[in-house]
Structures are given as C-alpha cells and as structure tokens.
Scaffold this motif. Structure first.
Motif, PDB file in Angstrom:
ATOM      1  N   CYS A 303       0.806  -0.998  -0.158  1.00 50.30           N
ATOM      2  CA  CYS A 303       0.170   0.028   0.021  1.00 50.30           C
ATOM      3  C   CYS A 303       0.671   1.280  -0.023  1.00 50.30           C
ATOM      4  O   CYS A 303       0.593   2.195  -0.734  1.00 50.30           O
ATOM      5  CB  CYS A 303      -1.111   0.154   1.102  1.00 50.30           C
ATOM      6  SG  CYS A 303      -1.767   1.463   1.453  1.00 50.30           S
ATOM      7  N   CYS A 304       2.230   1.088   0.671  1.00 49.45           N
ATOM      8  CA  CYS A 304       2.952   2.437   0.869  1.00 49.45           C
ATOM      9  C   CYS A 304       4.104   1.949   0.711  1.00 49.45           C
ATOM     10  O   CYS A 304       4.781   1.126   1.219  1.00 49.45           O
ATOM     11  CB  CYS A 304       2.856   2.963   2.322  1.00 49.45           C
ATOM     12  SG  CYS A 304       3.714   4.404   2.697  1.00 49.45           S
ATOM     13  N   GLY A 305       4.845   2.643  -0.347  1.00 54.45           N
ATOM     14  CA  GLY A 305       6.239   2.336  -0.787  1.00 54.45           C
ATOM     15  C   GLY A 305       6.827   3.395  -1.850  1.00 54.45           C
ATOM     16  O   GLY A 305       6.180   4.427  -2.113  1.00 54.45           O
ATOM     17  N   PRO A 329      -6.250   1.484   2.251  1.00 56.13           N
ATOM     18  CA  PRO A 329      -5.333   0.595   3.044  1.00 56.13           C
ATOM     19  C   PRO A 329      -6.238  -0.748   3.389  1.00 56.13           C
ATOM     20  O   PRO A 329      -5.528  -1.690   3.324  1.00 56.13           O
ATOM     21  CB  PRO A 329      -4.955   1.353   4.253  1.00 56.13           C
ATOM     22  CG  PRO A 329      -4.813   2.646   3.704  1.00 56.13           C
ATOM     23  CD  PRO A 329      -5.917   2.829   2.990  1.00 56.13           C
ATOM     24  N   SER A 330      -7.281  -0.719   3.753  1.00 55.39           N
ATOM     25  CA  SER A 330      -8.045  -1.653   4.371  1.00 55.39           C
ATOM     26  C   SER A 330      -8.330  -2.838   3.143  1.00 55.39           C
ATOM     27  O   SER A 330      -8.746  -3.988   3.405  1.00 55.39           O
ATOM     28  CB  SER A 330      -9.748  -1.239   4.732  1.00 55.39           C
ATOM     29  OG  SER A 330     -10.241  -0.855   3.568  1.00 55.39           O
ATOM     30  N   TRP A 335       1.493  -3.522   4.045  1.00 55.18           N
ATOM     31  CA  TRP A 335       1.462  -2.215   4.240  1.00 55.18           C
ATOM     32  C   TRP A 335       2.788  -1.335   3.396  1.00 55.18           C
ATOM     33  O   TRP A 335       2.553  -0.660   2.925  1.00 55.18           O
ATOM     34  CB  TRP A 335       1.552  -1.870   5.496  1.00 55.18           C
ATOM     35  CG  TRP A 335       1.761  -0.491   5.920  1.00 55.18           C
ATOM     36  CD1 TRP A 335       2.742  -0.103   6.868  1.00 55.18           C
ATOM     37  CD2 TRP A 335       0.857   0.633   5.713  1.00 55.18           C
ATOM     38  NE1 TRP A 335       2.828   1.285   6.860  1.00 55.18           N
ATOM     39  CE2 TRP A 335       1.572   1.747   6.307  1.00 55.18           C
ATOM     40  CE3 TRP A 335      -0.036   0.860   5.110  1.00 55.18           C
ATOM     41  CZ2 TRP A 335       1.234   3.051   6.266  1.00 55.18           C
ATOM     42  CZ3 TRP A 335      -0.917   2.190   4.850  1.00 55.18           C
ATOM     43  CH2 TRP A 335       0.295   3.256   5.406  1.00 55.18           C
ATOM     44  N   ASP A 336       3.966  -2.029   4.025  1.00 56.51           N
ATOM     45  CA  ASP A 336       5.256  -1.219   3.691  1.00 56.51           C
ATOM     46  C   ASP A 336       6.241  -2.042   2.923  1.00 56.51           C
ATOM     47  O   ASP A 336       7.263  -1.630   2.661  1.00 56.51           O
ATOM     48  CB  ASP A 336       5.691  -0.442   4.856  1.00 56.51           C
ATOM     49  CG  ASP A 336       5.967  -1.231   5.926  1.00 56.51           C
ATOM     50  OD1 ASP A 336       5.813  -2.619   5.879  1.00 56.51           O
ATOM     51  OD2 ASP A 336       6.477  -0.684   6.763  1.00 56.51           O
ATOM     52  N   HIS A 339       5.581  -5.370   6.438  1.00 58.98           N
ATOM     53  CA  HIS A 339       4.540  -5.499   7.441  1.00 58.98           C
ATOM     54  C   HIS A 339       3.132  -5.421   6.793  1.00 58.98           C
ATOM     55  O   HIS A 339       3.160  -5.002   5.760  1.00 58.98           O
ATOM     56  CB  HIS A 339       4.856  -4.295   8.210  1.00 58.98           C
ATOM     57  CG  HIS A 339       6.108  -4.233   8.794  1.00 58.98           C
ATOM     58  ND1 HIS A 339       7.247  -3.314   8.372  1.00 58.98           N
ATOM     59  CD2 HIS A 339       6.851  -4.719   9.844  1.00 58.98           C
ATOM     60  CE1 HIS A 339       8.242  -3.619   8.967  1.00 58.98           C
ATOM     61  NE2 HIS A 339       7.909  -4.532  10.060  1.00 58.98           N
ATOM     62  N   MET A 340       2.158  -5.548   7.646  1.00 56.31           N
ATOM     63  CA  MET A 340       0.764  -5.865   7.176  1.00 56.31           C
ATOM     64  C   MET A 340       0.147  -4.603   7.500  1.00 56.31           C
ATOM     65  O   MET A 340       0.467  -4.059   8.337  1.00 56.31           O
ATOM     66  CB  MET A 340       0.439  -7.125   7.647  1.00 56.31           C
ATOM     67  CG  MET A 340       0.991  -8.490   7.081  1.00 56.31           C
ATOM     68  SD  MET A 340      -0.005  -9.878   7.939  1.00 56.31           S
ATOM     69  CE  MET A 340       1.311 -10.022   9.522  1.00 56.31           C
ATOM     70  N   THR A 341      -1.146  -4.710   6.676  1.00 57.87           N
ATOM     71  CA  THR A 341      -1.872  -3.629   7.156  1.00 57.87           C
ATOM     72  C   THR A 341      -2.970  -3.853   8.342  1.00 57.87           C
ATOM     73  O   THR A 341      -2.866  -5.013   8.934  1.00 57.87           O
ATOM     74  CB  THR A 341      -3.013  -3.544   6.021  1.00 57.87           C
ATOM     75  OG1 THR A 341      -3.997  -4.622   5.759  1.00 57.87           O
ATOM     76  CG2 THR A 341      -2.315  -2.801   4.497  1.00 57.87           C
TER      77      THR A 341
END
Length: 381
Positions: A303-305, A329-330, A335-336, A339-341
């Motif tokens: 999601c974020c990167g 994000p859901s 996540w990054d 790691h996970m959301t």
C-alpha cells in the motif's frame, strides 16, 4: 474448505470481548510485528519514515511506533480480551504501576539470537541490537514492581497471557538481504529455535501458564523480498499466490522445527498451555482467497512504498519523501513491503482467538488452564 472455515472465524467484529476477564494482563515480546513504540525510544530519530505519517493513519491518526497503518495483531487480541492496548516498556513517561495490565517488550528489528552471534559471522544487524535475551532481561527488571515475592509473581503470571513474538524473522532477513547463502542461513534455525525455547522455559519457571508462540510469516510473500529477488523463472514462484517458493520453503523449515520444539516443551511442562500461532498458514489462506476476506487482487503490492511492480524501493520507503500511498489500505494485505495492514492484523487476530490458526485457540486456552488449575488444586488438597 479451509478458506470457508477461516472466513467464518476470521471476520469477527472488533472490539468484541471474547473470554473477557480470563487474563488480567498481557506481556509481549518480539519484533516489529508486535512493537507498540519501543523502537522510537531506541532510535531516537523522529524523522525516520516509520515515525511519520502515513504510519498510524487508519486508527491512531498519528505514528505510534507501530509498523502499520493502524493496530497490530497484539492490539486486537488485547481489545478482544477486554484489556487496554499494551504500553511500550521503554515509554519513559510511565511508571511501574501503569504496567499492571501488561507491558510490551517487543522492539522492531529485534532478533532471537544475541548480536554477538551475527558479529562473529560478519553479518550486520540493522535498526537495533536488541535480542530476545535483552527483552527477557527487561521483563525481569520490571517484575519486582508488579509483585512482591516469587510466589506472588508466579500468581501474577499465572493469570497473564504471554505473547512470544513473532520473533526470529530478523535473524534470517538480515543475512538473506546481505546475500548470505541459503545453506548458511538455514544453519541458524536450530539456534534460533533453541533460543526461543529457552526463553519460554524461563518464563514458565517464573510462573507463566499460557504462552502464544507464533511461527514466522511466509517471507516469500513480502514485497521487499519479491523486489530484491525478482527472477524471470516462473518456476521460482508459487502459481496460486505469486510468492517466492524458496523463501516460503525456508519459513516452513523454521516453523516445523519450532512446532516440534513446542511439542517437546508441552511434554516437559504439562501444567502450561503453549499455543502455536500459525501466521504462515493464516497469511497463505488469505492470499489464496483475497476477495473472500475483503482484499483486492494485487495482494503482493505494498500500500505504501516507493514504486515498482510491488511498490517497494529500499531507497524510497514508506514515510520518506516521495513515497506513494494506495487509496484504500483496508483493501491491501501488505502495508510497507515487510509489514501488514491493520485489516490483515484484524483478520489474523480473529483466527488466533477462535481458530483455526492457533492450536489451541487463545479463547480456548483459558478454559484449558481453568481445568489444569482445578486439577492441580485438588491434587494439592
């Protein structure tokens, strides 16, 4: 079949209180999958990406030291058990009395093995030199402020839930990223498992009776590894998930040794309930059926990167200048890059609390301990 059962158990509405009053406190150890802020006190650099938004954006509205957009698995478990979110042990604003319902010793980047093990082999450990041994030592230092005698401490721990990680992943991530051979890294696994086992034994001897011990995640499904070890060979990837086979086989090797060791510990300590938390199976189940769990189809894209096919760039990470962020994000699993959301954490927590990805389920472990305590009391009388 597994996916259908998982969906039924996983999609719990939080904060639904399950087995509330079963545990009076939670004590947590581990790495970034469980850290609720200790890393901020160690690094001391609030300009680090993980110390800035969008970390924490979904739930807290600010970065808290959690490596996610919101709550962690640990947070959801605490909420479901009717306990407050766990404070970081190194939060200097707190005093001993504030830890009466638990404390979190987990530190992002922590390894199971001591830093000396890696120094001897010329392996650099990034972010921190905290090990599981250090976290156990912190716990021992805190204990006298929570109880007045060994028997009093044993009573305190008997009513506590101990979360042992996840821990061990960084023991492998660092050398693998430094291009150490898989054969060499694989040789570390028995040492890592033995260290985790020793920590569990120490806590049981102090009085702990219910311990949750997670295996490591499927490393081959991390956007970071998928980016660093991209290959044109389609046989290197799992046809169902798109994950790297060789890394997931490595994770499975660690988890199989850990499960065997936990079975040995159960035989040695029949008065304790040792729960194996199968993070690997939970994540793979979700990746195989993302829409059933509310996720989109690009399950391996962060999601974020910092861009690229998996939206991961080691030189342009989430939170640094110029990062890119997904719209929802859901709807994302990762996540990054590593790691996970929060959405993933919520679902996995449900699978640990009620099954099928914890053996026994955490909600059932309380009942098991009640039976053990009752039997022990009758024998004593």
């Amino acid at each position: 079949m597994i996916a259908a059962a998982a969906a039924a158990y996983f999609l719990l509405l939080f904060p639904a209180v399950l087995a509330a009053g079963c545990y009076s406190s939670i004590f947590s150890f581990g790495d970034s999958l469980a850290d609720t802020g200790n890393i901020l006190h160690i690094v001391g650099n609030r300009s680090a990406g993980f110390a800035r938004l969008p970390y924490g954006m979904t739930y807290f509205g600010r970065p808290t030291g959690r490596f996610s957009d919101g709550r962690l698995i640990l947070d959801f478990i605490a909420e479901a058990l009717g306990l407050p979110l766990l404070p970081a042990y190194l939060d200097r604003r707190r005093v001993g009395g504030d830890f009466e319902q638990g404390a979190n010793f987990a530190v992002a980047g922590a390894t199971a093995l001591d830093n000396s093990f890696f120094k001897e082999r010329g392996i650099r450990i990034s972010l921190t030199n905290v090990s599981l041994g250090v976290e156990i030592r912190w716990f021992r230092q805190l204990l006298p402020s929570l109880c007045s005698s060994p028997s009093d401490c044993a009573d305190t721990l008997q009513d506590s839930l101990i979360m042992m990680g996840e821990i061990g992943g960084n023991d492998y991530i660092n050398p693998i990223f430094q291009r150490r051979s898989l054969e060499e890294v694989k040789s570390f696994v028995p040492f890592v498992v033995a260290t985790i086992s020793s920590a569990i034994t120490e806590l049981i001897e102090l009085g702990a009776r219910t311990l949750v011990v997670p295996g490591i995640t499927p490393l081959g499904c991390n956007s970071a590894f998928l980016t660093e070890f991209q290959t044109q060979n389609v046989d290197d990837y799992d046809a169902s998930t798109g994950c790297l086979n060789w890394l997931n086989e490595f994770s499975t090797y660690h988890n199989s040794l850990l499960e065997a060791e936990l079975q040995t510990l159960r035989g040695l300590h029949p008065h304790a309930t040792i729960v194996y938390a199968d993070y690997f199976a939970a994540i793979i189940s979700i990746l195989n059926n993302p829409n059933q769990f509310g996720f989109g189809n690009d399950t391996l894209v962060s999601c974020c990167g910092g861009g690229g096919p998996y939206n991961y760039n080691r030189r342009l990470q989430c939170g640094s200048d110029g990062y890119s962020l997904c719209d929802e994000p859901s709807r994302c699993v990762i996540w990054d890059g590593v790691h996970m959301t929060e959405a993933m954490h919520r679902i996995i927590a449900g699978g640990l609390l009620q099954g099928p990805f914890a053996s026994p389920a955490i909600a059932d472990a309380c009942g098991l301990q009640s039976v053990i305590h009752s039997s022990t009391s009758r024998m004593a009388s």
